[in-house]
Design an enzyme around this catalytic site. Structure first.
Site, PDB file in Angstrom:
ATOM      1  N   HIS A 266      16.053  81.306  32.923  1.00 36.67           N
ATOM      2  CA  HIS A 266      16.516  79.974  33.299  1.00 36.67           C
ATOM      3  C   HIS A 266      17.529  79.991  34.450  1.00 36.67           C
ATOM      4  O   HIS A 266      17.884  78.942  34.972  1.00 36.67           O
ATOM      5  CB  HIS A 266      17.010  79.180  32.074  1.00 36.67           C
ATOM      6  CG  HIS A 266      18.385  79.512  31.584  1.00 36.67           C
ATOM      7  ND1 HIS A 266      18.631  80.290  30.473  1.00 36.67           N
ATOM      8  CD2 HIS A 266      19.602  79.161  32.034  1.00 36.67           C
ATOM      9  CE1 HIS A 266      19.915  80.392  30.281  1.00 36.67           C
ATOM     10  NE2 HIS A 266      20.540  79.720  31.210  1.00 36.67           N
TER      11      HIS A 266
ATOM     12  N   ASP B 129      13.276  84.229  27.903  1.00 35.17           N
ATOM     13  CA  ASP B 129      14.365  83.861  28.805  1.00 35.17           C
ATOM     14  C   ASP B 129      14.969  85.068  29.527  1.00 35.17           C
ATOM     15  O   ASP B 129      16.184  85.214  29.607  1.00 35.17           O
ATOM     16  CB  ASP B 129      15.454  83.082  28.054  1.00 35.17           C
ATOM     17  CG  ASP B 129      16.395  82.353  29.021  1.00 35.17           C
ATOM     18  OD1 ASP B 129      16.028  82.211  30.207  1.00 35.17           O
ATOM     19  OD2 ASP B 129      17.494  81.945  28.603  1.00 35.17           O
TER      20      ASP B 129
ATOM     21  N   GLY C 255      27.104  79.453  33.501  1.00 33.60           N
ATOM     22  CA  GLY C 255      27.377  80.413  34.575  1.00 33.60           C
ATOM     23  C   GLY C 255      27.391  81.835  34.050  1.00 33.60           C
ATOM     24  O   GLY C 255      27.139  82.780  34.780  1.00 33.60           O
TER      25      GLY C 255
ATOM     26  N   SER D 177      25.279  82.768  31.970  1.00 33.24           N
ATOM     27  CA  SER D 177      23.869  83.024  31.687  1.00 33.24           C
ATOM     28  C   SER D 177      23.325  84.172  32.509  1.00 33.24           C
ATOM     29  O   SER D 177      23.497  84.207  33.725  1.00 33.24           O
ATOM     30  CB  SER D 177      23.042  81.780  31.992  1.00 33.24           C
ATOM     31  OG  SER D 177      23.144  80.884  30.930  1.00 33.24           O
TER      32      SER D 177
END
Lengths: 621, 371
Positions: A108, A139, A219, A221
Site C-alpha cells: 500500500h 501487503d 508513514g 508503513s
C-alpha cells in the site's frame, strides 16, 4: 523504587555532564530541572544514605542497557529507507535486505506510485528505485534501489522465535517527519504473536502477524520491526485505530519476516504474487474443533480425499485449534506450495499433502504494474494518496534537472500482465537457463531416447521417448502415449501422466525453456515438506504445465512435476542419481510418484540416444 | 507531555479547586519523574527478561475475554475481565456489553462459558460475573500491593478484540504517571468513576480493554483497567486503572457470597434491570416488596422494617406504591429503577394506595450505603 529513581537520576546527570545529551530531545531540561527542584533536594538527601552503593550499581546497569540500545539502533538504522512516490506526495518506509539494493516495503506504500520511486537513506542520499514485485494480498512489495552494490542491509531474524513481552524497535518515517531521511525510532514490546487481521475484501490480509505497542503511525508503513538483537523480524503495516484519529493507540501490526521469506523469491521474480487457499472453508464445531464446511471438488485437497465434515487436525505441521489459527497458517503460504495436512474422520487420522490454490481470481492479478485494481486501505491510511499518481510520462525532468528515472532506467522495467516488473523475471529465467545450458550440453535437438533398466521392485522396463509418442514396457505390459493429434492421458493409469512427463523431460533437454510456449520463473518452494527451498521454473505447452526444481546455489536439477490437466494431481519425477551415458550426464535413477503414492523407482542401466543424436548443442531455435 | 500525564486536571479545575493544586503539583512532578523513568527504561537486560516473560504468561491466564451485547455504533460488544477466584468469579468494568441475556466468557485456553452476572458496584464502575468452573488460575486477593508514580507496568486486555479463542490477550507496557483522584463532574468531565486511579502513560484504555488488568513487571496485580475516557474540551484521552486495593473488599465479599455486591434481579429481563444500577434498594428505605416474580409485579409492600425511614413516614404493609417523586412506578422493577435517582438527605414524596384511598407521604432518603 527510590533506589531506581535515584539511580536513573544519577546516570542521567552523568550523561548531562559528559555532554552526550539524552536520546529524547523533546524534554526541556532547564524547565524540567526548575520544576523538579524539590525532587533534586529529595534525591540529594538520599545520596547521603548508605544505599547509595546499590544505586550506583543500578545506574551502571541502566547505562549499560541504554548504551546497548544506542549501539543496536546505530547498527540497524542505516538500512532503513524513506520511500517517496515520484510525485513527491506522501511516502512511506522500507528496509534494505541486500547489498545490491533489494528493499521491502508495504504494497500500500507503492500502490499507484508507478514503476519508479525515490528512496532516501539515513546517510542523506537519495536514490532511484524500481518496483520489482508485489504481494497485494499480504501487503508486501519488493523494490530495488539503484546505483550501488554496497548498500547497508538488515539481517533477517526468525519471527517465529518472537515472544510476547520481547522488546522491539520500530524504525521508519512516521508523519514523514525526517527531511534528512534519518528514521524515527520507537521502542516497545510485543503485545501478541500469531495475530490474524482481516483483509479488506481479499487484499491486505495480515495473517500470523506480530502485534506491538511500539508506536506505528502513518508513514511507518513498510518500515522494519527489529528484535532487541537488531534482527529484522517484520514489516510494519497497520494498526488498530478507531475514534482517536489515525494515530497510534498502542496496537500496531507487522507482517512476519518468515511469511515474507516464503514469498521473497517470487517477488524477486517481478511477479504479482498470490496467497493460498485450501479450496475449502472451515467452521468451528461444537467441541471447538475446526471442521471442513465446504470444499471445492477441483481442489487438490478434495482430490487427496478431504471431505466436508472432516476435522482439520494440523496444517503445515502446525496444530489447528481455531478458525483463526487455520487462517493464520494458510495465510503465510504462496499459491502453488504443497503442504501437509492431517485430518480426522470417524476417529481416524489421515495425512495428505495438498497443493494450495490461489486466493485471487486470475484477472485480479493480471493488472500491469501501474494499477492493480484499487483495493481500499483498510485499517491504515498513509500519507500517500494513490488516487492521484503523477504520470511519469508527463514529467519531463526530475526536480534535480536529470532525466526522469523512468527514462534513465527504462531497461530495468518491463510491463507484462501478471507481473509488477517482468524485467526481473527475465533476469531469473536467464539465470536458470544458464544452468540448464550446462545440463543439456551434448543433447541433440532431435533423436529419440531409449532407456532400459529395472525398477527397484525388480521389474525390467524399457522407455522409448520420441517426437511422435512415448512407449513404455514394464514387466512385459505395454503402455503408449501418442503426442501428435492425440488425447493426453493419465498413462500408465494412476501415474498422473508419467509418459507425458517423459515427453516434457525430453523437450526441456532438447530445446531448453524455449522449447515451450511459455516459461517463467515462479520463485522458490520446498521440493518436499519440510525440505530445502528450490528455484522453480514453470513451463507450459499445449495445456500441460511442468514445474522444474533447481537446487539453489548449485547447478543441479532435482526433478519436476508435470500436470496434464488442472483437475489432476501432477506426476512427480525426482532425480536420485546421475551417471554418464556415452559421455552425457543423465539421471540414472529416478522416482515416479503421484498423489502421495510411489509408482516406482527406475534404475536406468542403458540409454540409446537415437540415430540422429550426434549433433552437439544446437536446439532448433 | 506533562499535561498528558493528567489531562483531567485542567487550569480551569485549578482555579475552581485550589485544594487540588497540591495534588496537581505533585502529579506534575511525578509525571516528570515518570518521563525520566520511561526514557531511561530499565529494560529487560536488567530486570530479567525471563521474569517478565513468566509474569506475562501467568497473568495472561487470569485475564478473560468477554463477549455480550452491543456492536452498534460506539458500543462495544466485547470486553475484558479477570479471574479472582478458582471457582470462576470474574471482575470487569460495568459496560453495555454486559447488558445481554447471554454473556460469553472465554478463558485463556479457549474454554468458553456462559457467565452469570452476579451484580455490580456502581461506585466502583465494576461488575462481577461468575462462571461454573473450578480450579481456575486466578489473582490472589491477599497481600495486595499498591504502586507509586514511576512504577513500570504491563497492561493486559483484549483491546480491539484482537484475540479470540485460545489466543493470548494483548500486552502493553507503560508507566504509572500518577496516583490521583479522577476528578469527574457531570457534563464536560463526566467520568464513570470518581475515586483514586492510576494514571498511565500508555494507551491501556482502548475499546474492549476495560476490565483488563495492570500489573508490575513481575506480575503483581495493581489495578483494573477502566473505560475509555476523553476530555471533551481538550479531546485528550485518558488512560487509568482503578487500584486493586479499592476493589478488593467488594471482590472478597463477592467470593464469600456477601451482599456488598448488589444482586441483580433474575429472569429474562435481568439485563434491563441491570442497566440501571441501584444506589439504593427498597430495603434502604425500610420497604420490603413482594417477591418480584413476574414481568410486572405490582410493588406491594410486604413488610416495613422497624426504625426505618418508611416506618417513620407511615408506610404500612399492604400498601401499593404508585409514585416515587413524580414518577409512576407500575412494577417492582420500575420502582427499583427510580431509587438510584434519589438524593441522600432529601425528602421524596411517595404516593401509595392503601385499601381504596391514595395516601401521600414523604420519606427521608438515607445516606447512600457505604462500605
Amino acid at each position: 523504587m527510590v533506589e531506581r529513581l535515584l539511580a536513573e537520576w544519577r546516570s542521567l546527570a552523568r550523561r548531562q555532564r559528559s555532554g552526550r545529551g539524552v536520546a529524547c530531545s523533546h524534554v526541556n531540561w532547564r524547565s524540567a530541572l526548575n520544576r523538579g527542584l524539590p525532587i533534586i533536594l529529595v534525591i540529594a538527601l538520599l545520596v547521603l544514605t548508605p544505599q547509595a552503593g546499590l544505586a550506583r550499581e543500578a545506574a551502571g546497569l541502566v547505562q549499560q542497557a541504554e548504551e546497548q540500545r544506542v549501539k543496536t539502533i546505530g547498527g540497524i538504522a542505516p538500512a532503513v529507507v524513506a520511500i517517496f512516490p515520484p510525485s513527491g506526495e506522501g511516502g512511506g518506509s522500507g528496509v534494505l535486505i541486500s547489498k545490491d539494493g533489494f528493499a521491502l516495503t508495504n504494497f500500500h506504500v507503492v500502490q499507484g506510485a508507478g514503476a519508479f520511486l525515490k528512496c532516501g537513506l539515513p546517510s542523506g542520499d537519495l536514490y532511484d528505485a524500481v518496483l520489482v514485485g508485489i504481494d497485494p494480498t499480504g501487503d508486501v512489495a519488493l523494490i530495488k534501489l539503484l546505483g550501488r552494490t554496497d548498500f547497508p542491509e538488515a539481517t533477517m531474524g526468525d519471527s517465529d522465535s518472537v515472544q510476547v513481552g520481547d522488546w522491539v524497535y520500530v524504525l521508519g518515517n512516521p508523519f514523514l517527519l525526517a527531511t534528512d531521511f534519518s528514521p524515527t525510532v520507537t521502542y516497545g514490546i510485543v503485545s501478541g504473536v500469531h495475530r490474524y487481521q482481516y483483509p479488506a475484501g481479499t487484499f491486505l490480509e495480515y495473517a500470523d502477524c506480530i502485534q506491538v505497542d511500539a508506536s506505528i503511525n502513518p508513514g511507518n508503513s513498510g518500515g522494519p520491526l527489529f528484535n532487541s538483537a537488531g534482527e529484522l523480524v517484520g514489516i510494519n503495516g497497520r494498526g488498530s485505530f478507531e475514534k482517536r484519529g489515525r494515530v497510534n493507540v498502542g496496537a500496531g501490526y507487522a507482517i512476519s519476516i518468515n511469511q515474507i521469506r516464503n514469498f521473497l523469491d517470487q517477488l524477486k521474480g517481478g511477479r504479482i504474487v498470490d496467497h493460498a487457499t485450501l479450496g475449502a472453508t472451515v467452521r468451528t464445531g461444537q467441541d471447538r474443533e475446526v471442521l471442513v464446511d465446504s470444499i471445492l471438488e477441483d481442489s487438490s485437497a478434495y482430490r487427496r480425499g478431504l471431505r466436508e465434515g472432516d476435522e482439520v487436525v494440523s496444517l503445515a505441521d502446525r496444530p489447528i485449534g481455531s478458525v483463526n489459527q487455520f487462517k493464520n497458517i494458510l495465510g503465510i503460504y504462496p499459491k502453488g506450495w504443497k503442504v501437509p495436512l492431517v485430518f480426522r474422520r470417524d476417529g481416524l487420522k489421515q495425512a495428505i499433502e495438498v497443493t494450495l490454490k490461489g486466493v485471487q481470481q486470475e484477472s485480479v492479478l493480471l493488472g500491469g504494474s501501474e494499477e492493480k485494481g484499487k483495493p481500499g486501505h483498510p485499517g491504515h491510511g498513509d500519507e500517500d494518496d494513490p488516487s492521484n499518481p503523477a504520470r511519469r510520462a508527463e514529467q519531463k525532468t526530475d526536480p534535480d534537472g536529470q532525466l526522469p528515472a523512468a527514462v534513465r532506467h527504462a531497461d530495468l522495467h518491463q510491463e507484462k500482465p501478471g507481473y509488477a516488473n517482468y524485467h526481473f523475471n527475465e533476469v531469473e529465467q536467464r539465470r536458470l537457463a544458464a544452468i540448464l545450458e550446462q545440463i543439456r550440453q551434448g543433447f541433440a535437438s532431435t533423436g529419440r531416447w531409449k532407456l532400459a533398466g529395472e525398477t527397484t521392485a525388480g521389474a525390467p522396463f524399457t522407455l522409448t521417448v520420441a517426437d511422435a509418442g512415448i512407449g513404455f514396457e514394464l514387466r512385459g505390459n505395454p503402455y503408449l502415449q501418442m503426442l501428435e493429434n492425440a488425447e493426453i492421458e493419465d498413462e500408465p493409469p494412476g501415474t498422473g501422466g508419467f509418459l507425458v512427463a517423459l515427453a516434457e523431460w525430453r523437450r526441456l533437454w532438447q530445446y531448453g525453456p524455449e522449447g515451450f510456449s511459455s516459461s517463467v520463473y515462479y520463485g522458490s518452494q520446498p521440493i518436499s515438506w519440510p525440505g530445502e527451498m528450490v528455484d522453480v521454473l514453470v513451463t507450459r505447452q499445449a495445456g500441460i504445465e511442468s514445474r522444474w526444481f533447481f537446487q539453489k546455489d548449485s547447478a543441479g536439477l532435482l526433478g519436476f512435476d508435470t500436470t496434464i490437466s488442472p483437475d489432476r494431481e501432477p506426476c512427480e519425477i525426482r532425480f536420485l542419481e546421475f551417471s554418464r551415458f556415452d559421455g552425457r550426464i543423465f539421471p540414472s535413477k529416478f522416482r515416479v510418484s503421484h498423489a502421495g503414492v510411489e509408482y516406482g523407482v527406475f534404475d536406468v542401466t542403458g540409454i540409446d540416444w537415437g540415430t540422429r543424436g550426434a549433433k552437439q548443442g544446437g536446439p532448433g531455435r | 507531555m506533562i499535561g498528558s500525564c493528567s489531562p483531567w486536571l485542567t487550569d480551569d479545575e485549578l482555579k475552581l479547586k485550589p485544594v487540588r493544586t497540591v495534588v496537581i503539583g505533585c502529579s506534575r512532578l511525578l509525571g516528570l519523574v515518570c518521563t525520566l523513568v520511561t526514557m531511561l527504561a530499565v529494560c529487560d537486560e536488567t530486570n530479567g527478561a525471563s521474569q517478565t516473560q513468566e509474569a506475562i504468561r501467568n497473568t495472561s491466564e487470569k485475564v478473560v475475554k468477554i463477549f455480550g451485547a452491543g456492536g452498534l455504533k460506539g458500543l462495544y460488544s466485547y470486553g475484558s475481565g479477570f479471574l479472582f477466584s478458582s471457582e470462576g468469579h470474574i471482575a470487569t468494568v460495568w459496560s453495555t456489553a454486559l447488558d445481554s441475556p447471554q454473556i460469553t466468557v472465554i478463558l485463556h485456553d479457549g474454554r468458553r462459558y456462559y457467565a452469570k452476572l452476579l451484580g455490580a458496584e456502581t461506585k466502583l464502575d465494576m461488575a462481577i460475573l461468575k462462571i461454573e468452573a473450578t480450579g481456575l488460575p486466578h489473582f490472589d486477593l491477599e497481600g495486595l500491593s499498591s504502586a507509586g508514580p514511576g512504577t513500570r507496568i504491563l497492561g493486559f486486555s483484549n483491546m480491539f478484540k484482537v484475540a479470540t479463542g485460545d489466543e493470548q490477550v494483548s500486552v502493553l507496557h507503560g508507566t504509572i504517571a500518577a496516583r490521583a483522584p479522577l476528578v469527574a463532574r457531570r457534563g464536560v468531565f463526566d467520568a464513570p468513576y470518581s475515586g483514586m486511579v492510576y494514571v498511565i502513560d500508555s494507551t491501556t484504555n482502548n475499546p474492549g480493554a476495560g476490565g483488563g488488568v495492570i500489573t508490575s513487571l513481575d506480575g503483581r496485580l495493581l489495578g483494573m483497567i477502566g473505560k475509555e475516557l476523553r476530555n471533551t474540551k481538550t479531546n485528550i484521552w485518558m488512560n487509568y486503572a482503578i487500584p486493586i486495593e479499592d476493589l478488593a473488599p467488594a471482590l472478597k465479599e463477592a467470593v464469600l457470597g456477601g451482599n456488598a455486591i448488589r444482586p441483580m434481579t433474575t429472569g429474562e429481563d435481568e439485563s434491563e434491570g441491570a442497566a440501571l444500577l441501584p444506589k439504593f434498594v427498597p430495603e434502604d428505605l425500610g420497604i420490603v416488596l413482594l417477591p418480584d416474580v413476574v414481568a410486572k409485579t405490582p410493588p406491594y409492600v410486604e413488610l416495613v422494617l422497624p426504625d426505618s425511614p418508611a416506618m417513620a413516614a407511615g408506610i404500612e404493609p399492604g400498601d401499593l406504591v404508585l409514585f416515587i417523586g413524580s414518577e409512576l412506578v407500575p412494577s417492582c422493577r420500575a420502582l427499583k429503577e427510580q431509587l438510584p435517582k434519589l438524593e441522600s438527605g432529601t425528602l421524596v414524596p411517595v404516593v401509595v394506595r392503601r385499601r381504596d384511598a391514595l395516601v401521600s407521604v414523604q420519606i427521608e432518603v438515607p445516606a447512600a450505603r457505604n462500605r
